[in-house]
Design a protein around this motif. Structure first.
Motif, PDB file in Angstrom:
ATOM      1  N   ASN A 118       6.428  41.080 -13.400  1.00 35.73           N
ATOM      2  CA  ASN A 118       6.832  39.704 -13.737  1.00 35.73           C
ATOM      3  C   ASN A 118       5.896  39.049 -14.748  1.00 35.73           C
ATOM      4  OD1 ASN A 118       8.959  39.904 -11.842  1.00 35.73           O
ATOM      5  ND2 ASN A 118       7.595  39.201 -10.204  1.00 35.73           N
ATOM      6  N   ARG A 119       5.115  39.849 -15.444  1.00 37.60           N
ATOM      7  CA  ARG A 119       4.108  39.326 -16.393  1.00 37.60           C
ATOM      8  C   ARG A 119       3.133  38.372 -15.698  1.00 37.60           C
ATOM      9  NH1 ARG A 119       8.934  39.361 -19.495  1.00 37.60           N
ATOM     10  NH2 ARG A 119       8.828  40.708 -21.345  1.00 37.60           N
ATOM     11  N   ASP A 120       2.975  38.547 -14.416  1.00 42.21           N
ATOM     12  CA  ASP A 120       2.125  37.669 -13.607  1.00 42.21           C
ATOM     13  C   ASP A 120       0.804  38.376 -13.320  1.00 42.21           C
ATOM     14  OD1 ASP A 120       0.916  36.008 -11.817  1.00 42.21           O
ATOM     15  OD2 ASP A 120       2.500  36.089 -10.298  1.00 42.21           O
ATOM     16  N   TRP A 121      -0.261  37.964 -13.977  1.00 42.97           N
ATOM     17  CA  TRP A 121      -1.549  38.640 -13.842  1.00 42.97           C
ATOM     18  C   TRP A 121      -2.215  38.387 -12.499  1.00 42.97           C
ATOM     19  CZ3 TRP A 121      -3.576  42.271 -17.114  1.00 42.97           C
ATOM     20  CH2 TRP A 121      -2.853  42.483 -18.303  1.00 42.97           C
ATOM     21  N   LYS A 122      -1.744  37.390 -11.771  1.00 40.39           N
ATOM     22  CA  LYS A 122      -2.269  37.205 -10.414  1.00 40.39           C
ATOM     23  C   LYS A 122      -1.889  38.374  -9.513  1.00 40.39           C
ATOM     24  CE  LYS A 122      -3.220  32.309  -9.898  1.00 40.39           C
ATOM     25  NZ  LYS A 122      -3.085  31.130  -9.015  1.00 40.39           N
ATOM     26  N   LYS A 123      -0.873  39.121  -9.903  1.00 38.24           N
ATOM     27  CA  LYS A 123      -0.479  40.295  -9.126  1.00 38.24           C
ATOM     28  C   LYS A 123      -1.470  41.455  -9.308  1.00 38.24           C
ATOM     29  CE  LYS A 123       4.460  39.248  -8.841  1.00 38.24           C
ATOM     30  NZ  LYS A 123       4.377  38.966  -7.392  1.00 38.24           N
ATOM     31  N   THR A 124      -2.410  41.312 -10.241  1.00 35.71           N
ATOM     32  CA  THR A 124      -3.430  42.341 -10.404  1.00 35.71           C
ATOM     33  C   THR A 124      -4.666  42.073  -9.548  1.00 35.71           C
ATOM     34  OG1 THR A 124      -4.434  41.234 -12.317  1.00 35.71           O
ATOM     35  CG2 THR A 124      -2.660  42.826 -12.753  1.00 35.71           C
ATOM     36  N   SER A 125      -4.793  40.867  -8.988  1.00 38.42           N
ATOM     37  CA  SER A 125      -5.923  40.561  -8.109  1.00 38.42           C
ATOM     38  C   SER A 125      -5.630  39.304  -7.316  1.00 38.42           C
ATOM     39  CB  SER A 125      -7.207  40.352  -8.913  1.00 38.42           C
ATOM     40  OG  SER A 125      -8.256  39.887  -8.083  1.00 38.42           O
ATOM     41  N   ARG A 126      -5.824  39.387  -6.010  1.00 41.68           N
ATOM     42  CA  ARG A 126      -5.619  38.203  -5.179  1.00 41.68           C
ATOM     43  C   ARG A 126      -6.695  37.149  -5.426  1.00 41.68           C
ATOM     44  NH1 ARG A 126      -4.226  39.198  -0.236  1.00 41.68           N
ATOM     45  NH2 ARG A 126      -3.890  41.436  -0.437  1.00 41.68           N
ATOM     46  N   TYR A 127      -7.774  37.535  -6.130  1.00 40.76           N
ATOM     47  CA  TYR A 127      -8.872  36.608  -6.406  1.00 40.76           C
ATOM     48  C   TYR A 127      -8.795  35.987  -7.795  1.00 40.76           C
ATOM     49  CZ  TYR A 127     -10.577  39.236  -2.420  1.00 40.76           C
ATOM     50  OH  TYR A 127     -10.674  39.844  -1.197  1.00 40.76           O
ATOM     51  N   MET A 128      -7.744  36.287  -8.545  1.00 43.26           N
ATOM     52  CA  MET A 128      -7.649  35.756  -9.904  1.00 43.26           C
ATOM     53  C   MET A 128      -7.330  34.273  -9.892  1.00 43.26           C
ATOM     54  SD  MET A 128      -5.603  37.181 -13.226  1.00 43.26           S
ATOM     55  CE  MET A 128      -6.783  38.523 -13.403  1.00 43.26           C
ATOM     56  N   THR A 129      -8.053  33.527 -10.716  1.00 44.40           N
ATOM     57  CA  THR A 129      -7.825  32.093 -10.836  1.00 44.40           C
ATOM     58  C   THR A 129      -6.572  31.820 -11.670  1.00 44.40           C
ATOM     59  OG1 THR A 129      -9.174  31.957 -12.830  1.00 44.40           O
ATOM     60  CG2 THR A 129     -10.300  31.634 -10.701  1.00 44.40           C
ATOM     61  N   THR A 130      -6.054  30.622 -11.531  1.00 46.00           N
ATOM     62  CA  THR A 130      -4.915  30.215 -12.351  1.00 46.00           C
ATOM     63  C   THR A 130      -5.284  30.234 -13.826  1.00 46.00           C
ATOM     64  OG1 THR A 130      -4.010  28.851 -10.565  1.00 46.00           O
ATOM     65  CG2 THR A 130      -3.308  28.327 -12.813  1.00 46.00           C
ATOM     66  N   ALA A 131      -6.525  29.811 -14.129  1.00 45.33           N
ATOM     67  CA  ALA A 131      -6.968  29.808 -15.527  1.00 45.33           C
ATOM     68  C   ALA A 131      -7.003  31.222 -16.084  1.00 45.33           C
ATOM     69  CB  ALA A 131      -8.349  29.162 -15.632  1.00 45.33           C
ATOM     70  N   ALA A 139      -2.081  35.568 -23.855  1.00 48.45           N
ATOM     71  CA  ALA A 139      -2.505  36.562 -24.843  1.00 48.45           C
ATOM     72  C   ALA A 139      -1.620  37.791 -24.858  1.00 48.45           C
ATOM     73  CB  ALA A 139      -3.946  36.970 -24.556  1.00 48.45           C
ATOM     74  N   CYS A 140      -1.057  38.159 -23.697  1.00 43.40           N
ATOM     75  CA  CYS A 140      -0.385  39.458 -23.577  1.00 43.40           C
ATOM     76  C   CYS A 140       1.054  39.381 -23.077  1.00 43.40           C
ATOM     77  CB  CYS A 140      -1.172  40.359 -22.615  1.00 43.40           C
ATOM     78  SG  CYS A 140      -2.929  40.555 -22.983  1.00 43.40           S
ATOM     79  N   GLY A 141       1.474  38.254 -22.548  1.00 42.92           N
ATOM     80  CA  GLY A 141       2.728  38.180 -21.817  1.00 42.92           C
ATOM     81  C   GLY A 141       3.972  38.479 -22.613  1.00 42.92           C
ATOM     82  N   SER A 142       3.957  38.207 -23.907  1.00 41.53           N
ATOM     83  CA  SER A 142       5.164  38.407 -24.715  1.00 41.53           C
ATOM     84  C   SER A 142       5.203  39.775 -25.389  1.00 41.53           C
ATOM     85  CB  SER A 142       5.248  37.315 -25.791  1.00 41.53           C
ATOM     86  OG  SER A 142       4.157  37.434 -26.696  1.00 41.53           O
ATOM     87  N   LEU A 143       4.201  40.606 -25.148  1.00 37.48           N
ATOM     88  CA  LEU A 143       4.057  41.824 -25.935  1.00 37.48           C
ATOM     89  C   LEU A 143       4.764  43.043 -25.362  1.00 37.48           C
ATOM     90  CD1 LEU A 143       0.279  41.512 -26.919  1.00 37.48           C
ATOM     91  CD2 LEU A 143       2.302  40.732 -28.191  1.00 37.48           C
ATOM     92  N   ALA A 144       5.115  43.004 -24.070  1.00 33.73           N
ATOM     93  CA  ALA A 144       5.765  44.166 -23.448  1.00 33.73           C
ATOM     94  C   ALA A 144       6.471  43.730 -22.180  1.00 33.73           C
ATOM     95  CB  ALA A 144       4.735  45.254 -23.123  1.00 33.73           C
ATOM     96  N   ALA A 145       7.477  44.494 -21.793  1.00 30.79           N
ATOM     97  CA  ALA A 145       8.170  44.240 -20.531  1.00 30.79           C
ATOM     98  C   ALA A 145       7.280  44.655 -19.366  1.00 30.79           C
ATOM     99  CB  ALA A 145       9.479  45.012 -20.503  1.00 30.79           C
ATOM    100  N   PRO A 146       7.525  44.115 -18.162  1.00 33.24           N
ATOM    101  CA  PRO A 146       6.748  44.529 -16.998  1.00 33.24           C
ATOM    102  C   PRO A 146       6.769  46.047 -16.810  1.00 33.24           C
ATOM    103  CG  PRO A 146       8.028  42.582 -16.471  1.00 33.24           C
ATOM    104  CD  PRO A 146       8.474  43.031 -17.837  1.00 33.24           C
ATOM    105  N   GLY A 147       5.595  46.610 -16.555  1.00 33.67           N
ATOM    106  CA  GLY A 147       5.481  48.049 -16.345  1.00 33.67           C
ATOM    107  C   GLY A 147       5.384  48.868 -17.609  1.00 33.67           C
ATOM    108  N   LYS A 148       5.478  48.234 -18.766  1.00 34.02           N
ATOM    109  CA  LYS A 148       5.404  48.948 -20.046  1.00 34.02           C
ATOM    110  C   LYS A 148       4.029  48.758 -20.687  1.00 34.02           C
ATOM    111  CE  LYS A 148       9.630  50.402 -19.807  1.00 34.02           C
ATOM    112  NZ  LYS A 148       9.917  51.841 -19.605  1.00 34.02           N
ATOM    113  N   PRO A 149       3.647  49.678 -21.550  1.00 32.08           N
ATOM    114  CA  PRO A 149       2.312  49.585 -22.156  1.00 32.08           C
ATOM    115  C   PRO A 149       2.173  48.380 -23.080  1.00 32.08           C
ATOM    116  CG  PRO A 149       3.188  51.819 -22.332  1.00 32.08           C
ATOM    117  CD  PRO A 149       4.326  50.944 -21.894  1.00 32.08           C
ATOM    118  N   LEU A 150       1.023  47.719 -22.989  1.00 33.49           N
ATOM    119  CA  LEU A 150       0.711  46.625 -23.893  1.00 33.49           C
ATOM    120  C   LEU A 150       0.122  47.188 -25.185  1.00 33.49           C
ATOM    121  CD1 LEU A 150      -0.952  44.304 -21.247  1.00 33.49           C
ATOM    122  CD2 LEU A 150       1.114  43.741 -22.561  1.00 33.49           C
ATOM    123  N   PRO A 151       0.507  46.652 -26.343  1.00 30.24           N
ATOM    124  CA  PRO A 151       0.031  47.189 -27.635  1.00 30.24           C
ATOM    125  C   PRO A 151      -1.364  46.675 -27.989  1.00 30.24           C
ATOM    126  CG  PRO A 151       1.519  45.377 -28.033  1.00 30.24           C
ATOM    127  CD  PRO A 151       1.498  45.572 -26.541  1.00 30.24           C
TER     128      PRO A 151
END
Length: 437
Positions: A118-131, A139-151
């Motif tokens: 879901n392009r949601d970086w909080k899903k990579t760590s339960r300790y990630m801040t909103t900021a 920086a990265c959300g528009s560059l690739a679909a979920p599960g696809k490599p970022l360029p």
């Protein structure tokens, strides 16, 4: 993980280990180091360090004494009830530089980091801040679909944001990315390196780590590489002296393990060159679902699998040693094991290794990187078992100021600084840096 404690009737069950914990005379509290006079006289066939002259001062003598006291030369023809073992941190202990850094750098250069669900970086760590999550998404959300490599090989903005999280645990604008974790059992920015691997199969991660390893070993000492808008270290080298130590331990019947704060899949790839296989490698370990990494971590010490509350960091290193090597389960794994079940030799270079090193009963080998809490404990050296050595490659010069042991060198569970306390509760005085280049 194969356990190292044995009896004449063969391997003990984990339940037996807990029974031993409750037995008389084996508590770690108040136990004294074995004296050299109790050791069997050294025989001509005892394995010895081949690079002893490379060690600082009488360090090789101290290490060799620990090997002789607990290795096969002291067994008198009978294997001991508890097979001796040793534990080593990996990054900047067995090698110079850091395998997590080099693998992340390689992944950024080769577009191997995947867009999170879901392009949601909080899903990579339960300790990630909103900021932190907002900065990464911007920086990265528009560059690739979920599960696809970022360029990230061509998107400097995305690469810089990911790199900033890895290096500083802050966004490129200086905002904290992680909060709310136990600083004696977890380092969220270290765990995040493993958690952004979610979606890959372990074998795929090992393949990535293998390519990063080849590049780092090929690069000349001192080489740098362009990552995003910055230049970063590009090389790694094994320490021949530590490789020799590990080989000598194995010949002496002391079983070596790697206990790393890098992802296990990374450490798996590097250990073979020093004779340590995957079964003897501990690192940040994830759960899998349908064969793929989930981003959630194995538990220890009563913390459930998937709670992401503990990893191989400070007290967490002790916990996973006790759980995965000795078979000690539940909250007991967070406490020092009975003395006879603790490692004979331990090696480390940073505060992440403090508990693991403190538990070692023979030699506690410290590569001096000027890490405050570790060096406070090592220089205080209350029982004479701490062995401090300059780094074998590019050692640091003398630290100008004393280590602030009596005031701020310790980090508590909430991340607050404080004094370093000895086991008896007294404050460790400030220590001067005396072992350096």
């Amino acid at each position: 993980m194969r356990r190292v404690f044995r009896s004449s009737r063969g391997p003990m069950a984990g339940a037996m280990a807990l029974l031993i914990l409750a037995g008389p005379g084996l508590s770690g509290a108040g136990a004294q180091p074995q004296q050299a006079k109790d050791a069997t006289p050294k025989a001509a066939h005892c394995p010895t360090l081949q690079r002893a002259s490379d060690w600082y001062g009488d360090n090789a003598v101290q290490i060799q004494q620990a090997i002789d006291e607990r290795g096969r030369c002291s067994w008198r023809g009978t294997e001991p009830r508890f097979r001796p073992y040793a534990v080593f941190d990996w990054d900047n202990t067995v090698i110079k530089n850091d395998i997590s850094d080099q693998t992340v750098f390689w992944m950024l250069r080769h577009n191997k980091i995947l867009q999170p669900p879901n392009r949601d970086w909080k899903k990579t760590s339960r300790y990630m801040t909103t900021a932190g999550a907002k900065a990464l998404k911007a920086a990265c959300g528009s560059l690739a679909a979920p599960g696809k490599p970022l360029p990230t090989g061509r998107s400097v903005t995305c690469a810089d944001e990911i790199l900033s999280v890895r290096k500083t645990a802050e966004t490129t604008s200086g905002k904290a990315v992680f909060t709310g974790f136990d600083h004696r059992e977890m380092e969220a920015s270290y765990a995040w390196v493993a958690q952004i691997l979610q979606g890959y199969r372990p074998a795929q991660v090992r393949a990535i780590a293998s390519q990063a390893r080849a590049a780092a070993l090929k690069a000349p000492v001192g080489a740098t590489q362009k990552i995003g808008s910055s230049r970063e270290t590009a090389w790694i080298r094994y320490y021949p002296q530590v490789k020799d130590l590990i080989s000598t331990l194995k010949k002496a019947g002391i079983e070596p393990y790697v206990v790393s704060a890098s992802p296990k899949e990374f450490a798996d790839v590097w250990g073979g060159a020093v004779g340590i296989d995957r079964k003897h490698t501990l690192g940040i370990s994830q759960l899998t679902k349908r064969g793929k990494l989930t981003g959630h971590l194995r538990g220890c010490g009563g913390k459930a699998d998937g709670s992401d509350a503990i990893m191989t960091y400070v007290d967490g290193k002790r916990c996973f040693i006790n759980q995965d090597i000795l078979g000690i389960k539940g909250p007991r794994a967070l406490k020092p094991a009975p003395r006879l079940m603790r490692p004979v030799v331990a090696g480390g270079d940073a505060t992440t290794d403090v508990s693991m090193l403190s538990d070692a009963t023979g030699a506690r080998v410290v590569l001096n990187r000027n890490k405050d809490e570790l060096m406070c404990r090592a220089y205080d050296n209350a029982d004479g078992r701490w062995v401090i050595n300059p780094m074998f490659i590019e050692p640091l010069p003398k630290r100008a100021e004393p280590y602030p042991c009596a005031s701020t060198a310790y980090t508590d569970r909430a991340g607050r600084p404080g004094p370093v306390l000895r086991p008896n509760g007294t404050v460790t005085p400030d220590q001067t840096d005396t072992v350096h280049s």
